[in-house]
Design a protein around this motif. Structure first.
Motif, PDB file in Angstrom:
ATOM      1  N   SER A  60      15.501  -5.270 -47.157  1.00 41.70           N
ATOM      2  CA  SER A  60      16.046  -6.108 -46.035  1.00 41.70           C
ATOM      3  C   SER A  60      17.648  -5.882 -45.587  1.00 41.70           C
ATOM      4  CB  SER A  60      15.910  -7.724 -46.440  1.00 41.70           C
ATOM      5  OG  SER A  60      16.779  -7.929 -47.623  1.00 41.70           O
ATOM      6  N   LEU A  61      18.250  -5.529 -46.613  1.00 46.80           N
ATOM      7  CA  LEU A  61      19.504  -5.159 -46.483  1.00 46.80           C
ATOM      8  C   LEU A  61      19.810  -3.349 -46.016  1.00 46.80           C
ATOM      9  CD1 LEU A  61      21.078  -7.101 -49.366  1.00 46.80           C
ATOM     10  CD2 LEU A  61      21.112  -7.533 -47.174  1.00 46.80           C
ATOM     11  N   GLY A  62      18.521  -2.741 -45.635  1.00 50.14           N
ATOM     12  CA  GLY A  62      18.718  -1.545 -45.751  1.00 50.14           C
ATOM     13  C   GLY A  62      17.954  -0.934 -44.180  1.00 50.14           C
ATOM     14  N   HIS A 336      18.355   1.831 -48.642  1.00 52.03           N
ATOM     15  CA  HIS A 336      19.284   0.746 -48.909  1.00 52.03           C
ATOM     16  C   HIS A 336      20.584   1.453 -49.208  1.00 52.03           C
ATOM     17  CE1 HIS A 336      20.857  -2.839 -50.548  1.00 52.03           C
ATOM     18  NE2 HIS A 336      21.110  -2.224 -51.692  1.00 52.03           N
ATOM     19  N   SER A 337      21.763   0.700 -48.823  1.00 49.30           N
ATOM     20  CA  SER A 337      23.056   1.272 -48.934  1.00 49.30           C
ATOM     21  C   SER A 337      24.002   0.107 -48.621  1.00 49.30           C
ATOM     22  CB  SER A 337      23.428   2.573 -48.737  1.00 49.30           C
ATOM     23  OG  SER A 337      24.834   2.983 -48.835  1.00 49.30           O
ATOM     24  N   PRO A 338      25.311  -0.136 -49.223  1.00 48.45           N
ATOM     25  CA  PRO A 338      26.269  -0.851 -48.744  1.00 48.45           C
ATOM     26  C   PRO A 338      26.875   0.015 -47.615  1.00 48.45           C
ATOM     27  CG  PRO A 338      26.147  -1.268 -50.823  1.00 48.45           C
ATOM     28  CD  PRO A 338      25.187  -0.066 -50.681  1.00 48.45           C
ATOM     29  N   LEU A 340      25.664   1.644 -45.220  1.00 51.37           N
ATOM     30  CA  LEU A 340      24.811   1.823 -44.031  1.00 51.37           C
ATOM     31  C   LEU A 340      25.442   0.583 -42.666  1.00 51.37           C
ATOM     32  CD1 LEU A 340      21.198   1.952 -45.125  1.00 51.37           C
ATOM     33  CD2 LEU A 340      22.526   3.634 -44.167  1.00 51.37           C
ATOM     34  N   PRO A 341      25.320   1.038 -41.500  1.00 48.18           N
ATOM     35  CA  PRO A 341      25.900   0.101 -40.633  1.00 48.18           C
ATOM     36  C   PRO A 341      24.986  -1.084 -40.844  1.00 48.18           C
ATOM     37  CG  PRO A 341      24.351   1.726 -39.610  1.00 48.18           C
ATOM     38  CD  PRO A 341      24.737   2.212 -40.981  1.00 48.18           C
ATOM     39  N   SER A 342      25.616  -2.355 -40.674  1.00 45.02           N
ATOM     40  CA  SER A 342      25.013  -3.585 -40.712  1.00 45.02           C
ATOM     41  C   SER A 342      25.017  -4.333 -39.441  1.00 45.02           C
ATOM     42  CB  SER A 342      25.810  -4.369 -41.762  1.00 45.02           C
ATOM     43  OG  SER A 342      27.270  -4.563 -41.287  1.00 45.02           O
ATOM     44  N   GLY A 343      24.251  -5.359 -39.260  1.00 45.52           N
ATOM     45  CA  GLY A 343      24.248  -6.047 -38.060  1.00 45.52           C
ATOM     46  C   GLY A 343      22.935  -6.211 -37.378  1.00 45.52           C
ATOM     47  N   GLU A 346      19.701  -3.464 -37.126  1.00 43.54           N
ATOM     48  CA  GLU A 346      20.022  -2.255 -38.075  1.00 43.54           C
ATOM     49  C   GLU A 346      18.889  -2.311 -39.043  1.00 43.54           C
ATOM     50  OE1 GLU A 346      21.414   0.037 -36.763  1.00 43.54           O
ATOM     51  OE2 GLU A 346      22.745  -0.910 -35.317  1.00 43.54           O
ATOM     52  N   THR A 347      17.720  -2.739 -38.947  1.00 45.09           N
ATOM     53  CA  THR A 347      16.813  -2.975 -40.174  1.00 45.09           C
ATOM     54  C   THR A 347      15.751  -1.938 -40.255  1.00 45.09           C
ATOM     55  OG1 THR A 347      15.541  -4.425 -38.944  1.00 45.09           O
ATOM     56  CG2 THR A 347      17.146  -5.452 -40.521  1.00 45.09           C
TER      57      THR A 347
END
Length: 594
Positions: A60-62, A336-338, A340-343, A346-347
């Motif tokens: 979910s965060l990647g 998954h990685s901190p 990676l671009p977020s927002g 971007e999933t």
């Protein structure tokens, strides 16, 4: 076969190895169905029958892959991953390496760990090899890995760590390379260890990975680790504490499969916790992938725990493991990685992605912290290896790091299977279209044996569990016919063409009494797998020019196919195992080559 999990760990400057290079962990999960994560089940508006909280959270965060492909069975996927080559370019296409087979993935090919050693990495392998080991130079401890713990064959007991009458669990340090982990010789690797008997392999591998992470010091070389989990491949075995939450699933295969996946999910959570505790998480990248479709039907070894299957489901795709339909080829995975671009938006990662691409993608991740000038020097030094090795691999690293609106399509086609003379089939995807030639693999659609899902559920357990439905909550695989046509409404139209239910059903049922051309000329079907991922609508008659275009690409690749490296069994393997105390290990002189 297998499910793969690739773990790329890009660490912060305070914990990076020499020259600031990231630590990279690549994990592979065996036989993971492309339906089998609770977030995927929810995406189809279904109540999950298996719970994977860590996989759900990390994905979910990647970036979740939507056009990702692997090979339909174990050994080919592993050979493609480590070599960066289509299986037609390794000689190991679509056949498994046998325990007594005097062959292996060609030792002339540079593999992924060789490339990372050139970059100054320490290299480790954990888990299943399954790429041949008839002599010492074929084995994982002589293919670029400094340390190895795991098994050489395609399957074994999760607690006994043996296959058939012999053990198959090796733990050793050093192979052909000198360095900080060269305290023993590779001859020690040939022997089987009994240290872990009675311990569940998922736990053993998880703790070993955690130890690698915990023991790493800032002055040590950066880590490259290839982790090939045994889970969730048969035999169906899991500790009781993982089975209790699934007591309502009466089918034993699906219930135990769920417990096996739960143990793996917990292992991923524990590894992530170790990364955070040791300061590696913030600059880490985790890639999770299957190696082939889940085993939804019976296989050559018979029923798994006497359900209908080995538990894995690939809904909504057609077919399953060892099939040329989407259920065999479709990859299930995420990154998954901190970093990676977020927002919003971007999933998902939508570009076409193949398992061969990890070779170059991970190498570019390894040098991502270098300045452009240093990167160019590094790549120049790797050029001889890259030209000799991963000729089919495509780099996606920069594309994954870009925001979705700036992404490109690094590749436009994937050779899924060349003209395979053993299985008499071929498959290729170009753009949105997939062409199937010949015929290989079960072409049924499978679903859970639960009312409202499968068209014939709930089906009672079969008197012959090797061929019929298992208990409630298991899997049912069916062909479409007039009695279950509502399963796929006849009124449904593909965006790329129309077909009624009669055409869908009966185009699949050829008259086997009629004369047929050679299988290489038999077009099984053309499908727009973007609009029609279930491969319901055969467009070969509506789009003959597209058929010709894709068939020409198959012919092109056929000209580059190398001969098969597979050979008949060698009885000396069994003799050697008996002479060495009952241990599967290399038996031929290392001077022999393949």
């Amino acid at each position: 076969m297998i499910i793969w999990v690739f773990l790329l760990l890009v660490t912060s400057s305070s914990t990076q190895g020499e020259n600031g290079k990231p630590h990279i962990f690549m994990m592979l999960v065996d036989d993971w169905g492309s339906y089998d994560a609770s977030w995927i089940m929810k995406s189809y508006n279904r109540t999950p029958d298996i719970h994977t909280p860590n996989i759900d959270h990390l994905s979910s965060l990647g970036l979740r892959f939507t056009n990702y492909y692997v090979q339909p069975i174990c050994s080919p996927t592993r050979s493609v991953l480590l070599s960066g080559r289509y299986s037609i370019h390794t000689g190991a296409e679509h056949i498994l390496f046998g325990a007594e087979e005097p062959s292996c993935l060609p030792t002339t090919l540079p593999l992924m760990p060789h490339a990372f050693k050139k970059l100054g990495y320490q290299t480790h392998m954990v888990g299943k090899w399954h790429l041949g080991y008839y002599n010492d130079t074929c084995s994982p401890w002589r293919r670029g890995f400094d340390t190895y713990i795991g098994y050489l064959n395609g399957e074994e007991g999760y607690y006994t760590h043996g296959m058939g009458p012999y053990k198959d669990f090796h733990e050793c340090v050093n192979n052909s390379d000198s360095g900080p982990f060269s305290s023993t010789t590779s001859s020690n690797c040939d022997n089987c260890t009994h240290k872990y008997e009675g311990q569940y392999s998922t736990t053993v591998y998880t703790e070993h990975i955690q130890k690698i992470i915990t023991l790493h010091k800032s002055q040590d070389p950066p880590i490259f680790a290839y982790v090939a989990w045994q889970s969730v491949h048969e035999p169906m075995q899991a500790p009781m504490r993982y089975l209790k939450p699934y007591s309502a699933t009466l089918d034993p295969s699906r219930r135990i499969y769920a417990g096996m996946l739960a143990a793996l999910d917990e292992g991923l959570g524990n590894i992530t916790a170790s990364l955070k505790a040791n300061g590696l998480y913030e600059n880490s990248v985790l890639v999770v992938s299957n190696d082939n479709g889940g085993m939804s039907g019976t296989y050559g070894l018979g029923c798994c725990n006497c359900g209908t299957s080995c538990g894995g489901l690939n809904y909504p795709y057609r077919g399953y493991k060892d099939s040329f339909w989407e259920g065999g080829f479709r990859g299930n995975g995420f990154v998954h990685s901190p970093l990676l671009p977020s927002g919003a938006g971007e999933t998902v990662y939508t570009p076409l992605l193949h398992v061969s691409d990890w070779f170059r993608t991970l190498l570019y991740a390894a040098i991502s912290n270098e300045n452009p000038e240093t990167q160019n020097v590094t790549l120049h030094g790797l050029e001889p290896l890259l030209q000799a090795g991963p000729i089919d691999s495509v780099n996606h690293w920069e594309n994954m790091m870009a925001v979705s609106t700036r992404r490109i399509e690094p590749r436009s086609e994937i050779l899924l299977a060349g003209f395979d003379i053993d299985k008499q089939g071929a498959a290729i995807r170009v753009g949105s279209y997939k062409l199937l030639v010949g015929n290989w693999g079960d072409d049924r659609w499978c679903d859970l044996n639960v009312s409202g899902l499968s068209p014939i559920a709930p089906a009672p357990p079969s008197n012959n569990p090797g061929t019929g439905p298992g208990g409630y909550g298991g899997l049912v695989c069916v062909h479409l016919n007039s009695s279950n046509a509502t399963y796929i409404p006849a009124s449904v139209e593909s965006k790329s063409g129309k077909a009624n239910m009669y055409e869908i059903v009966f185009s699949l049922k050829q008259d086997y009494l009629a004369p047929k051309p050679p299988w290489t000329s038999v077009i099984k079907g053309l499908y727009n797998v973007v609009d029609d991922p279930r491969e319901l609508y055969d467009l070969q008659h509506a789009l003959p020019d597209m058929v010709s275009r894709l068939y020409e690409r198959l012919l092109y690749f056929n000209k580059t196919t190398v001969p098969s490296i597979h050979k008949p069994r060698d009885p000396n393997a069994d003799t050697h195992a008996n002479e060495t105390g009952g241990c599967w290990s290399p038996w031929a002189n290392s001077s022999l080559s393949n």
